[in-house]
Design a protein around this motif. Structure first.
Motif, PDB file in Angstrom:
ATOM      1  N   LEU A 154       0.864  -1.174   0.000  1.00  0.00           N
ATOM      2  CA  LEU A 154       0.000   0.000   0.000  1.00  0.00           C
ATOM      3  C   LEU A 154       0.900   1.224   0.000  1.00  0.00           C
ATOM      4  O   LEU A 154       1.736   1.378   0.886  1.00  0.00           O
ATOM      5  CB  LEU A 154      -0.874  -0.020   1.266  1.00  0.00           C
ATOM      6  N   SER A 155       0.783   2.053  -1.005  1.00  0.00           N
ATOM      7  CA  SER A 155       1.614   3.260  -0.984  1.00  0.00           C
ATOM      8  C   SER A 155       0.765   4.494  -1.220  1.00  0.00           C
ATOM      9  O   SER A 155      -0.264   4.450  -1.904  1.00  0.00           O
ATOM     10  CB  SER A 155       2.744   3.206  -2.014  1.00  0.00           C
ATOM     11  N   ALA A 156       1.236   5.570  -0.642  1.00  0.00           N
ATOM     12  CA  ALA A 156       0.502   6.830  -0.761  1.00  0.00           C
ATOM     13  C   ALA A 156       1.498   7.970  -0.832  1.00  0.00           C
ATOM     14  O   ALA A 156       2.595   7.886  -0.285  1.00  0.00           O
ATOM     15  CB  ALA A 156      -0.418   7.020   0.430  1.00  0.00           C
ATOM     16  N   SER A 157       1.132   8.991  -1.547  1.00  0.00           N
ATOM     17  CA  SER A 157       1.984  10.169  -1.540  1.00  0.00           C
ATOM     18  C   SER A 157       1.116  11.413  -1.598  1.00  0.00           C
ATOM     19  O   SER A 157      -0.007  11.387  -2.132  1.00  0.00           O
ATOM     20  CB  SER A 157       2.966  10.146  -2.712  1.00  0.00           C
ATOM     21  N   TYR A 158       1.644  12.472  -1.041  1.00  0.00           N
ATOM     22  CA  TYR A 158       0.933  13.743  -1.066  1.00  0.00           C
ATOM     23  C   TYR A 158       1.901  14.830  -1.513  1.00  0.00           C
ATOM     24  O   TYR A 158       3.027  14.900  -1.039  1.00  0.00           O
ATOM     25  CB  TYR A 158       0.358  14.077   0.316  1.00  0.00           C
ATOM     26  N   PHE A 159       1.444  15.633  -2.432  1.00  0.00           N
ATOM     27  CA  PHE A 159       2.268  16.737  -2.939  1.00  0.00           C
ATOM     28  C   PHE A 159       1.569  18.049  -2.622  1.00  0.00           C
ATOM     29  O   PHE A 159       0.407  18.236  -2.980  1.00  0.00           O
ATOM     30  CB  PHE A 159       2.426  16.634  -4.458  1.00  0.00           C
ATOM     31  N   HIS A 160       2.301  18.910  -1.971  1.00  0.00           N
ATOM     32  CA  HIS A 160       1.787  20.268  -1.754  1.00  0.00           C
ATOM     33  C   HIS A 160       2.609  21.160  -2.682  1.00  0.00           C
ATOM     34  O   HIS A 160       3.793  21.388  -2.456  1.00  0.00           O
ATOM     35  CB  HIS A 160       1.972  20.676  -0.304  1.00  0.00           C
ATOM     36  N   ILE A 161       1.965  21.628  -3.748  1.00  0.00           N
ATOM     37  CA  ILE A 161       2.704  22.348  -4.775  1.00  0.00           C
ATOM     38  C   ILE A 161       2.406  23.838  -4.665  1.00  0.00           C
ATOM     39  O   ILE A 161       1.253  24.259  -4.793  1.00  0.00           O
ATOM     40  CB  ILE A 161       2.330  21.821  -6.179  1.00  0.00           C
ATOM     41  N   SER A 162       3.435  24.615  -4.427  1.00  0.00           N
ATOM     42  CA  SER A 162       3.269  26.072  -4.328  1.00  0.00           C
ATOM     43  C   SER A 162       3.586  26.718  -5.662  1.00  0.00           C
ATOM     44  O   SER A 162       4.359  26.168  -6.450  1.00  0.00           O
ATOM     45  CB  SER A 162       4.197  26.637  -3.259  1.00  0.00           C
ATOM     46  N   ASN A 163       3.036  27.900  -5.882  1.00  0.00           N
ATOM     47  CA  ASN A 163       3.175  28.604  -7.164  1.00  0.00           C
ATOM     48  C   ASN A 163       2.765  27.679  -8.305  1.00  0.00           C
ATOM     49  O   ASN A 163       3.465  27.550  -9.303  1.00  0.00           O
ATOM     50  CB  ASN A 163       4.603  29.096  -7.392  1.00  0.00           C
ATOM     51  N   TYR A 164       1.666  27.036  -8.108  1.00  0.00           N
ATOM     52  CA  TYR A 164       1.175  26.036  -9.063  1.00  0.00           C
ATOM     53  C   TYR A 164       0.779  26.729 -10.371  1.00  0.00           C
ATOM     54  O   TYR A 164      -0.105  27.599 -10.391  1.00  0.00           O
ATOM     55  CB  TYR A 164      -0.019  25.312  -8.432  1.00  0.00           C
ATOM     56  N   ILE A 165       1.457  26.348 -11.442  1.00  0.00           N
ATOM     57  CA  ILE A 165       1.306  27.078 -12.712  1.00  0.00           C
ATOM     58  C   ILE A 165       0.049  26.630 -13.462  1.00  0.00           C
ATOM     59  O   ILE A 165      -0.103  25.449 -13.775  1.00  0.00           O
ATOM     60  CB  ILE A 165       2.572  26.903 -13.572  1.00  0.00           C
ATOM     61  N   VAL A 166      -0.826  27.595 -13.703  1.00  0.00           N
ATOM     62  CA  VAL A 166      -2.050  27.333 -14.473  1.00  0.00           C
ATOM     63  C   VAL A 166      -2.334  28.546 -15.360  1.00  0.00           C
ATOM     64  O   VAL A 166      -1.693  29.586 -15.225  1.00  0.00           O
ATOM     65  CB  VAL A 166      -3.285  27.114 -13.570  1.00  0.00           C
ATOM     66  N   GLY A 167      -3.291  28.386 -16.222  1.00  0.00           N
ATOM     67  CA  GLY A 167      -3.678  29.503 -17.080  1.00  0.00           C
ATOM     68  C   GLY A 167      -4.763  30.341 -16.440  1.00  0.00           C
ATOM     69  O   GLY A 167      -5.612  29.827 -15.708  1.00  0.00           O
ATOM     70  N   LYS A 168      -4.703  31.641 -16.709  1.00  0.00           N
ATOM     71  CA  LYS A 168      -5.731  32.539 -16.189  1.00  0.00           C
ATOM     72  C   LYS A 168      -6.228  33.392 -17.351  1.00  0.00           C
ATOM     73  O   LYS A 168      -5.430  33.876 -18.158  1.00  0.00           O
ATOM     74  CB  LYS A 168      -5.121  33.413 -15.103  1.00  0.00           C
ATOM     75  N   ILE A 169      -7.516  33.556 -17.420  1.00  0.00           N
ATOM     76  CA  ILE A 169      -8.108  34.270 -18.562  1.00  0.00           C
ATOM     77  C   ILE A 169      -7.648  35.724 -18.606  1.00  0.00           C
ATOM     78  O   ILE A 169      -7.644  36.412 -17.587  1.00  0.00           O
ATOM     79  CB  ILE A 169      -9.651  34.204 -18.486  1.00  0.00           C
ATOM     80  N   ILE A 170      -7.230  36.164 -19.773  1.00  0.00           N
ATOM     81  CA  ILE A 170      -6.956  37.590 -19.983  1.00  0.00           C
ATOM     82  C   ILE A 170      -8.270  38.196 -20.483  1.00  0.00           C
ATOM     83  O   ILE A 170      -8.766  37.824 -21.543  1.00  0.00           O
ATOM     84  CB  ILE A 170      -5.863  37.818 -21.042  1.00  0.00           C
ATOM     85  N   ASN A 171      -8.799  39.101 -19.720  1.00  0.00           N
ATOM     86  CA  ASN A 171     -10.095  39.687 -20.091  1.00  0.00           C
ATOM     87  C   ASN A 171      -9.991  40.531 -21.347  1.00  0.00           C
ATOM     88  O   ASN A 171      -8.946  41.112 -21.623  1.00  0.00           O
ATOM     89  CB  ASN A 171     -10.618  40.531 -18.941  1.00  0.00           C
ATOM     90  N   ASP A 172     -11.056  40.568 -22.076  1.00  0.00           N
ATOM     91  CA  ASP A 172     -11.207  41.476 -23.220  1.00  0.00           C
ATOM     92  C   ASP A 172     -10.228  41.223 -24.349  1.00  0.00           C
ATOM     93  O   ASP A 172      -9.984  42.098 -25.158  1.00  0.00           O
ATOM     94  CB  ASP A 172     -11.071  42.955 -22.789  1.00  0.00           C
ATOM     95  N   LEU A 173      -9.617  40.066 -24.382  1.00  0.00           N
ATOM     96  CA  LEU A 173      -8.739  39.795 -25.507  1.00  0.00           C
ATOM     97  C   LEU A 173      -9.385  38.697 -26.343  1.00  0.00           C
ATOM     98  O   LEU A 173      -9.723  37.638 -25.834  1.00  0.00           O
ATOM     99  CB  LEU A 173      -7.351  39.359 -25.005  1.00  0.00           C
ATOM    100  N   VAL A 174      -9.573  39.004 -27.613  1.00  0.00           N
ATOM    101  CA  VAL A 174     -10.261  38.052 -28.487  1.00  0.00           C
ATOM    102  C   VAL A 174      -9.248  37.003 -28.933  1.00  0.00           C
ATOM    103  O   VAL A 174      -8.147  37.341 -29.348  1.00  0.00           O
ATOM    104  CB  VAL A 174     -10.871  38.784 -29.691  1.00  0.00           C
ATOM    105  N   PRO A 175      -9.588  35.699 -28.815  1.00  0.00           N
ATOM    106  CA  PRO A 175      -8.618  34.654 -29.145  1.00  0.00           C
ATOM    107  C   PRO A 175      -8.277  34.637 -30.630  1.00  0.00           C
ATOM    108  O   PRO A 175      -9.092  35.007 -31.473  1.00  0.00           O
ATOM    109  CB  PRO A 175      -9.324  33.368 -28.746  1.00  0.00           C
ATOM    110  N   MET A 176      -7.061  34.206 -30.902  1.00  0.00           N
ATOM    111  CA  MET A 176      -6.632  34.099 -32.285  1.00  0.00           C
ATOM    112  C   MET A 176      -7.259  32.879 -32.954  1.00  0.00           C
ATOM    113  O   MET A 176      -7.744  32.952 -34.071  1.00  0.00           O
ATOM    114  CB  MET A 176      -5.115  33.984 -32.326  1.00  0.00           C
ATOM    115  N   LEU A 199      -1.120  29.757  -9.188  1.00  0.00           N
ATOM    116  CA  LEU A 199      -2.013  29.731  -8.033  1.00  0.00           C
ATOM    117  C   LEU A 199      -1.138  29.595  -6.799  1.00  0.00           C
ATOM    118  O   LEU A 199      -0.027  29.081  -6.863  1.00  0.00           O
ATOM    119  CB  LEU A 199      -2.946  28.523  -8.107  1.00  0.00           C
ATOM    120  N   GLU A 200      -1.669  30.027  -5.685  1.00  0.00           N
ATOM    121  CA  GLU A 200      -0.893  29.965  -4.455  1.00  0.00           C
ATOM    122  C   GLU A 200      -0.392  28.539  -4.206  1.00  0.00           C
ATOM    123  O   GLU A 200       0.778  28.313  -3.976  1.00  0.00           O
ATOM    124  CB  GLU A 200      -1.781  30.429  -3.309  1.00  0.00           C
ATOM    125  N   HIS A 201      -1.287  27.600  -4.287  1.00  0.00           N
ATOM    126  CA  HIS A 201      -0.844  26.215  -4.127  1.00  0.00           C
ATOM    127  C   HIS A 201      -1.890  25.249  -4.679  1.00  0.00           C
ATOM    128  O   HIS A 201      -3.020  25.635  -4.993  1.00  0.00           O
ATOM    129  CB  HIS A 201      -0.537  25.881  -2.662  1.00  0.00           C
TER     130      HIS A 201
END
Lengths: 662, 288
Positions: free
Chosen positions: A486-508, A521-523
């Protein structure tokens, strides 16, 4: 059906290869899992010897595969994708050339030239580079010096679900001072059919892989080894994506110098220089209706080296790895306007990003007493990115006017693992800390379309390092006829990189929902638990099962994508003399904790039943091994949490693999 | 191997390029009799002749075109074959239409250096010529209190891309907006320069002060997508051209949708671009 008659060979020779190379693989008891792939006797027991590497890796409880089609699946380790993991071939760093991750490293090799995949979870995998989720090191298959001998084999296979024809050949030679292996493999598949004979368009592929490795003994205990892999995939369909791949080509070369055991203090030293060059061409010329035709080629070139020194001082097993690499990643996009009088639309999607890294890794495995050991490891890496294209720098400065072409980071990793083992009972506990630099796409990508979320992505050169604090533990028992872990692991990831919507910009991208840029994200937290059990019911009958569950949440309480719901695999294996057979059931529960904001939706529960039967015989000096089987016996039409855009998986598949060795 | 071959090839290509550049030096289209640094980079559009002088008219392209034209001229004395340095020059472009004639926005002419012989300024042609209507330019100058004049027809053909807008604002003023910079747009945040003039009467088109020109670059061929961090064009001081920032995220055809705003922020002309309204009624076009 002609293909069925072509016989093939799987290498069955059983040298004490392992015994001789034991100092190479080290004491692997800390490595979480080793998946045996290649041409050793064991693979005759595999359910599909000529399956893809992806199919092999999928068996691991730590690895999942994101599928965008029938080819080049993206491995996830502990639920984490390419940016957070590390995949190497014999310790070599290789970087895919596709901005859409259509060419993971695992797509540039073949089962026929691999021996095993070492899967390490979290910071235990940081020997060859920085990682958060863990690492996979794919180890090549090769001969070792010995009495002079030639060995030839041919492999052939057929799969009905996509009319896949597999043909391979191998020649091996060894003597006291020299060895050489040459290997060839070809796969050619048509579109596959999902359950109920639903053809999935744009899912075919063709692939050729040639590899060679040669070693010379240049002294009593010294050897040099040169190795080359050439892999070329053409007409690869990606049904889950808006584009296909007309060409994915890799040249992977290395030159190694090795000193075998001298004494305990200087146990072994291995130094390698390597170079690899990858060219990847995405296009949409095979798609009948596209809003606009586009080409997206990419290039990735890497030079690197490592020096591995092993030493034993009393009860300390020491390892020092000094390594470094230079990579240049470029990708561009040309769109052909419908109004032919207009000029071509062009952008650099990876602006000639140079990455220079120099790392120092140290590991000490202390045998504290008969039953317990402690492993300590630490690494530090100087990591630099530089945009070499002025065009590309100007492009990104549209979003980040103050950005510089260069960015230097220091990456660190520490891990400690304690293990207790008294043969019948095992337990381990580990803690780790590590960080990683943003990937080329995360740092410098320019209008990369994510067809899952349907957003255009812009990289962010100002991202901080993503850092992970992890804890892992396992408990195992081993009896004569029963074992369980039985194995388990837990990761607490800080500065977790994700995308965030840029408002008012029309996609290409036409049809995209918007534009996101990478932020942190914070974590986020990822928890993974698995249970593996094996039960020898009778001498000829073994029952094994695997249960896994992964849960991921970010600091805003949102679910993370590609987290495995409760998944299970259970198999009943029967081995008697020359016969082997297996019933395998695999499936997962409903994916309820899906990540809507990352483009996921609910997928229903599913289970599959597979069956295979193998037979081994000798005709004269020739060994023949045949394996036939059925996958997805009930022809279920299904999709899982790991299928990109919920592309359905293959339906009922009859396969046959034939291996012929002389 | 492949790498070194590429390097050699690149070096050869560079060497060829250098050689090619050098040969083109000798074909420099400047007047060989009197080469002047002041006129470097400009090509002669035409020579306008009267009894005493030859007036050479230059632009970067060697042509006049619809919209903003950066022009230079110099006056050669026929008898001395020397360029006049002390002239006082004015120009008046004129559009000859069926029932009337009008001029267009233009600057005065200034010498770039005290000792120089080149006079520079700009003219904004707001409409193209056609079969019956044409532009000409009348140049009046005086040297040592003697006045001279010369007139010549200028070619202003219709252009494929729109770089000038002439329109009636909702304040009942006739405006002309012309695109000036960047002349060579890049995939970058470009420095945008444009001009806003009004039609005071048929002959006078002064620069307008204090307005704002909002710019929304879009790519109609690619989902009409926009770009970030554009800065509306404004003057740095009264009497100056308008400058702003123009972000272009890829090469190709861009439509720069404009909105002309009063100092109080109200719209004089132009509409916001949205999913239902793909273009403003005033815009520029670039294709690079």
């Amino acid at each position: 059906m002609k293909q069925l008659i072509i016989l093939s060979f799987l290498l069955l020779y059983s040298f004490n290869f392992k015994a001789q190379m034991v100092q190479d693989s080290g004491k692997s008891h800390h490595i979480q899992e080793v998946i045996v792939i290649g041409a050793t006797k064991v693979s005759t027991k595999e359910n599909k010897p000529l399956g893809s590497i992806d199919e092999y890796l999928q068996k691991s409880s730590k690895v999942d595969m994101i599928k965008r089609g029938a080819y080049a699946w993206e491995p996830l380790i502990n639920g984490m994708p390419t940016e957070r993991t590390l995949v190497t071939i014999d310790g070599m760093r290789i970087f895919g050339a596709c901005t859409d991750k259509m060419d993971p490293i695992t797509s540039y090799i073949e089962v026929s030239n691999l021996m095993e995949a070492s899967i390490s979870s979290g910071q235990e995998g940081s020997c060859h580079g920085n990682t958060i989720g863990g690492s996979i090191d794919l180890k090549r298959n090769k001969s070792i010096f010995g009495t002079e001998k030639w060995n030839f084999n041919v492999n052939s296979g057929f799969e009905s679900v996509n009319m896949q024809k597999i043909l391979g050949a191998e020649a091996k030679y060894k003597s006291q001072k020299f060895y050489s292996d040459v290997n060839f493999m070809r796969r050619d598949a048509e579109n596959y059919e999902a359950g109920g004979n639903v053809e999935i368009p744009y899912s075919k592929f063709k692939k050729v892989n040639v590899s060679g490795v040669s070693g010379f003994k240049i002294g009593e205990n010294k050897l040099v080894e040169a190795s080359v892999i050439y892999d070329k995939a053409t007409d690869v369909g990606y049904p889950a994506l808006p584009m296909d791949v007309s060409l994915a080509e890799a040249l992977i070369t290395s030159f190694k110098f090795q000193i075998l055991p001298v004494n305990n203090f200087f146990k072994s030293w291995e130094a390698k220089v390597y170079f690899n060059n990858i060219m990847h061409r995405m296009d949409d010329t095979k798609r009948p209706t596209v809003p606009i035709h586009m080409d997206m080629p990419g290039w990735s070139k890497t030079f690197g080296y490592y020096s591995h020194l092993k030493s034993i001082v009393r009860n300390h097993n020491l390892l020092l790895n000094i390594n470094g690499f230079y990579n240049k990643s470029s990708a561009e996009m040309t769109m052909y306007p419908n109004d032919k009088s207009e000029k071509l639309m062009f952008m650099l999607t990876w602006p000639d990003v140079k990455t220079l890294a120099q790392a120092l890794y140290m590991e000490d495995q202390v045998q504290m007493d008969e039953h317990s050991s402690l492993k300590l490891s630490a690494s530090v890496t100087a990591h630099q990115n530089k945009i070499e294209s002025e065009f590309g720098l100007n492009s990104l400065q549209i979003f980040y006017p103050e950005m510089n072409a260069e960015k230097t980071r220091i990456l660190k990793s520490f891990a400690t693992n304690y293990q207790f083992d008294n043969n019948s009972f095992q337990a381990g506990l580990g803690l780790g800390y590590g960080d990683r630099a943003p990937s080329v796409s995360e740092g410098y990508g320019f209008y990369l379309f994510n067809s899952f979320e349907r957003y255009d992505y812009i990289g962010n050169p100002n991202l901080k390092n993503e850092t992970s604090l992890e804890a892992n533990a396992f408990l195992g028992i081993k009896r004569e006829k029963y074992s369980s872990k039985l194995s388990a692991s837990y990761f607490h990831i800080s500065n977790y990189i994700v995308g965030k919507i840029i408002n008012d910009l029309v996609p290409m991208t036409i049809g995209a929902r918007g534009v996101k840029n990478y932020t942190a994200l914070e974590h986020a937290g990822i928890f993974n638990i698995s249970l593996n059990t094996e039960f020898q019911i009778a001498e000829t009958l073994k029952w094994s099962s695997q249960l896994v569950y992964t849960r991921g949440k970010d600091s805003e309480g949102q679910n993370l994508p590609f987290m495995s719901p409760f998944g299970y695999q259970t198999s009943l294996k029967f081995d008697l003399n020359k016969w082997s057979s297996e019933f395998l059931m695999t499936g997962n529960t409903k994916h309820e904790k899906y990540a809507m904001i990352y483009g996921e939706s609910e997928t229903p529960a599913y289970f599959l039943l597979n069956f295979n039967l193998g037979y081994q015989l000798s005709v004269g000096g020739t060994k023949v091994f045949a394996k036939a089987g059925i996958e997805n016996i009930f022809d279920r039409y299904y999709t899982t949490y790991a299928d990109w855009n919920q592309i359905p998986r293959p339906g009922r598949n009859f396969f046959i693999n034939l291996n012929f060795n002389l | 191997m492949k790498f070194s071959f590429k390097t050699i090839f690149a070096l050869l290509a560079m060497a060829f390029l250098v050689a090619a550049c050098r040969t083109s030096d000798s074909d420099e289209p400047l007047n060989p009799v009197n080469p002047t640094a002041e006129i470097e980079g400009f090509l002669k559009i035409k020579e306008i002749t009267n009894a005493t002088h030859i007036i050479e008219l230059y632009s970067k392209s060697g042509m006049t075109h619809l919209g903003y034209n950066d022009l230079k001229l110099r006056i050669k004395n026929k008898s001395t074959n020397q360029y006049e340095k002390g002239a006082n020059v004015t120009w008046t472009p004129l559009m000859h239409m069926a029932t009337m004639a009008h001029s267009c926005p233009r600057s005065g002419l200034q010498k770039s250096s005290v000792d120089g012989s080149v006079y520079g300024g700009y003219i904004v042609f707001q409409m193209p010529e056609n079969e019956s209507e044409y532009w000409d330019i009348n140049i009046e100058y005086s040297i040592d209190s003697v006045s001279y004049t010369a007139t010549s027809v200028l070619k202003v053909p219709a252009s494929e891309k729109k770089t000038v807008n002439a329109f009636l604002g909702n304040d009942n003023i006739k405006y002309i907006i012309a695109y000036i910079e960047p002349t060579s747009p890049k995939v970058a945040t470009n420095d945008l320069v444009l001009g806003v003039w009004k039609m005071q009467d048929m002959m006078n088109y002064p620069l307008v002060d204090g307005l704002t020109v909002k710019v929304d670059p879009r790519m109609p061929g690619m989902g009409n997508h926009s770009s970030p961090n554009n800065v509306a064009a404004k003057q740095t001081a009264a009497g100056k051209l308008y400058s702003g920032k123009l972000s272009l995220t890829m090469t190709g055809y861009w439509k720069l949708n404009l909105q002309l705003l009063n100092p109080d922020g109200s719209v004089v002309k132009g509409e916001e671009v949205s999913e239902s309204n793909l273009s403003s009624s005033i815009f520029f076009e670039i294709d690079f």
